[in-house]
Design a protein around this motif. Structure first.
Motif, PDB file in Angstrom:
ATOM      1  N   THR A 453       0.810  -1.221   0.000  1.00  0.00           N
ATOM      2  CA  THR A 453       0.000   0.000   0.000  1.00  0.00           C
ATOM      3  C   THR A 453       0.841   1.267   0.000  1.00  0.00           C
ATOM      4  O   THR A 453       0.286   2.370  -0.008  1.00  0.00           O
ATOM      5  CB  THR A 453      -0.939   0.031   1.222  1.00  0.00           C
ATOM      6  OG1 THR A 453      -0.157   0.039   2.410  1.00  0.00           O
ATOM      7  CG2 THR A 453      -1.866  -1.171   1.225  1.00  0.00           C
ATOM      8  N   GLY A 454       2.146   1.138   0.019  1.00  0.00           N
ATOM      9  CA  GLY A 454       3.004   2.325   0.053  1.00  0.00           C
ATOM     10  C   GLY A 454       2.954   3.055   1.371  1.00  0.00           C
ATOM     11  O   GLY A 454       3.045   4.292   1.398  1.00  0.00           O
ATOM     12  N   ASP A 455       2.815   2.325   2.457  1.00  0.00           N
ATOM     13  CA  ASP A 455       2.727   2.936   3.787  1.00  0.00           C
ATOM     14  C   ASP A 455       4.126   3.318   4.259  1.00  0.00           C
ATOM     15  O   ASP A 455       4.974   2.445   4.498  1.00  0.00           O
ATOM     16  CB  ASP A 455       2.106   1.926   4.754  1.00  0.00           C
ATOM     17  CG  ASP A 455       1.830   2.526   6.128  1.00  0.00           C
ATOM     18  OD1 ASP A 455       2.415   3.576   6.448  1.00  0.00           O
ATOM     19  OD2 ASP A 455       1.035   1.933   6.876  1.00  0.00           O
ATOM     20  N   PRO A 456       4.423   4.603   4.423  1.00  0.00           N
ATOM     21  CA  PRO A 456       5.780   5.007   4.837  1.00  0.00           C
ATOM     22  C   PRO A 456       6.161   4.477   6.214  1.00  0.00           C
ATOM     23  O   PRO A 456       7.339   4.279   6.502  1.00  0.00           O
ATOM     24  CB  PRO A 456       5.717   6.535   4.820  1.00  0.00           C
ATOM     25  CG  PRO A 456       4.271   6.870   4.916  1.00  0.00           C
ATOM     26  CD  PRO A 456       3.543   5.770   4.220  1.00  0.00           C
ATOM     27  N   ALA A 457       5.181   4.232   7.081  1.00  0.00           N
ATOM     28  CA  ALA A 457       5.479   3.722   8.418  1.00  0.00           C
ATOM     29  C   ALA A 457       6.064   2.321   8.345  1.00  0.00           C
ATOM     30  O   ALA A 457       6.949   1.954   9.130  1.00  0.00           O
ATOM     31  CB  ALA A 457       4.219   3.732   9.277  1.00  0.00           C
TER      32      ALA A 457
END
Length: 522
Positions: A453-457
């Motif tokens: 999902t491209g979650d930076p976390a």
């Protein structure tokens, strides 16, 4: 140290262990008593976890080619059958690779539920299964050579001394001459069911004694037109004929052989086949043959100090259901990356405790699975009654699906922390939007953090693990329910997050990274 790890035995379990160790950066040597690979007929197929394991190391094309040659052998058997006995020249229709038999009761592939979720997302590895053990050994030997693994053939382990810092392995040449010693940090015994490593290290090896004498062979024979193809149960035992030219198998329930060490002769095979089948056959030549029993034993722990066991050294059982080869490959895949991490200082030795915890239950299931088949094949009235009940069950969709799930190995998983249903399971072979498969991302034998999902976390939490975990951001349109996966080098899911979770469990990711990949680098 001469090497980080010494592996005793160059069978599939030993070679796979060595390959995984080398992939993880360990210096490894394999010592093998035989001067050449053993040509004796053994297992004839692999299950889905084994095919997936080799696919995840980039070996799927070699498996597919080996399976193609196997099908050529099946075709040759059908042609020979039709020429020798036109009235019995029925086609040999091979079921899909995840089907098989239970105690000689054939599982009809067309009865298996096509929507069974257990078979979803296994990828193209699910289409490759009819690969004999000799082909697996050739593939793994070539891979070991490519990885720089030292394999010393014609050298036999005769003993070892363990101390706080390592293991000194004493060797002798196969002809009895001296061969020196090797000093290494660890010793892995992959030296078969009669493992000297297991005996010298003092592993407990409880189990059940054998009841049968079995033979398997590739032979030339006359009178074969009187034999039925496939598995056949008679009043005196069980025999199988085919699906390769000259392949025979017999099982007799009169106790174990008096001597398992003498060579199997044509007369011995002929006598057994005549006694069980009632056919007037003559064995004119023996190309390869072996005896086996249903001796079923398993060590209580796969590790004692700096000595570990894998494959038949850790567990023995009858060959029914074709589980032995697969069980050994699974052991090697589980152990190799963990021991390499310990050797390289990326993990504490306590990581090796998870090896027994994860693999022992699967080995115990295999022993139970094979014991049940022995009882179901016995030529006596009580077994007849039970066999009719089980026969009715496997003739249903529910029954065929259940037995196929078990034989195929898709049920196997480890009890790992986490709430997501994929945690502890073999990773699904996702097809990513850029054309890659998840298996393609595991060729290097490293961990994989896949962010869908491209979650930076998620990506930020992987900082410090770049030397042991690949962080990949991609998308998978076919699985919008998945947000991220942390996958161990052996292909099992250590942590997973769903897109529809009320609170995505990102806070659990650092714990999973630390548990399996150690302390992050600063």
């Amino acid at each position: 140290m001469d090497y980080d790890v010494t592996v005793a035995g160059a069978g599939p379990a030993g070679l796979m262990t060595a390959c995984e160790l080398a992939l993880g950066g360990a210096r490894v040597v394999v010592v093998e008593r035989l001067t050449e690979p053993d040509p004796t007929i053994k297992a004839g197929s692999i299950n889905i976890p084994t095919a997936q394991a080799l696919d995840r190391r980039g070996l799927l094309p070699r498996l597919a080619e080996a399976q193609r040659r196997t099908f050529e052998g099946f075709d040759a058997f059908v042609r020979d059958r039709r020429e020798a006995a036109p009235d019995k020249g029925e086609p040999v229709r091979m079921a899909p690779r995840f089907a098989g038999h239970f105690a000689g009761l054939m599982l009809r592939a067309d009865l298996v539920d096509p929507d069974d979720p257990a078979f979803a997302d296994v990828g193209p590895a699910g289409e490759v299964g009819l690969v004999p053990q000799q082909e697996i050994e050739r593939i793994l030997a070539a891979r070991a050579a490519g990885l720089g693994v030292t394999v010393r053939r014609g050298v036999e382990l005769t003993g070892f001394d363990e101390d706080a810092d390592g293991v000194t392995v004493h060797l002798a040449a196969s002809d009895g001459g001296p061969a020196g010693a090797i000093r290494s940090g660890w010793l892995v015994g992959c030296d078969g069911g009669r493992s000297l490593v297991r005996k010298l290290a003092g592993f407990d090896f409880p189990g059940t004694d054998p009841l049968i004498t079995g033979h398997q062979a590739l032979v030339d024979l006359t009178g074969a037109e009187a034999l039925n193809t496939g598995w056949n149960r008679t009043d005196t035992g069980v025999y199988a004929y085919g699906p390769l030219p000259g392949r025979i198998l017999t099982v007799e329930f009169d106790g174990p052989p008096a001597d398992r060490n003498t060579p199997v002769t044509a007369a011995e095979l002929e006598t057994s086949l005549r006694r069980v089948s009632g056919a007037d056959v003559t064995v004119t030549a023996v190309h390869t043959a072996t005896r086996f029993t249903d001796n079923a034993r398993q060590v209580t722990s796969y590790r004692r100090g700096r000595v570990l066991l894998a494959g038949d050294a850790a567990h023995v059982h009858s060959p029914f259901g074709g589980q032995g080869l697969n069980l050994g490959i699974g052991d090697a895949l589980n152990l190799g990356w963990k021991l390499a991490a310990v050797v390289r200082g990326r993990a504490e030795p306590s990581l090796l405790d998870t090896y027994t915890a994860e693999r022992h239950p699967i080995g115990a299931w295999v022993l139970e699975w094979t014991r049940a088949q022995i009882l179901l094949m016995r030529p006596e009235p009580r077994a007849d009654a039970l066999r009719r009940v089980v026969g009715d069950l496997v003739a249903t969709t529910t029954g065929a699906s259940y037995f196929t799930r078990r034989i195929s190995g898709v049920w196997q998983r480890y009890d790992l922390p986490g709430d997501h249903p994929l945690t502890g399971a073999s990773a699904p072979d996702l097809e990513l939007a850029d054309g890659r498969r998840l298996a393609d991302l595991l060729h290097g034998g490293r961990g994989l953090l896949l962010d869908l999902t491209g979650d930076p976390a998620v990506k930020a939490l992987a900082d410090g693990y770049g030397d042991r975990v690949d962080a990949v951001t991609a998308s998978c349109p076919a699985r919008p329910d998945l947000a991220a996966l942390l996958i161990r080098p052996d292909g099992f899911v250590a942590w997973a997050a769903a897109t529809d979770a009320t609170e995505r469990p990102v806070h659990q990711l650092p714990e999973a990274l630390s548990r399996w990949f150690g302390t992050p680098a600063t």
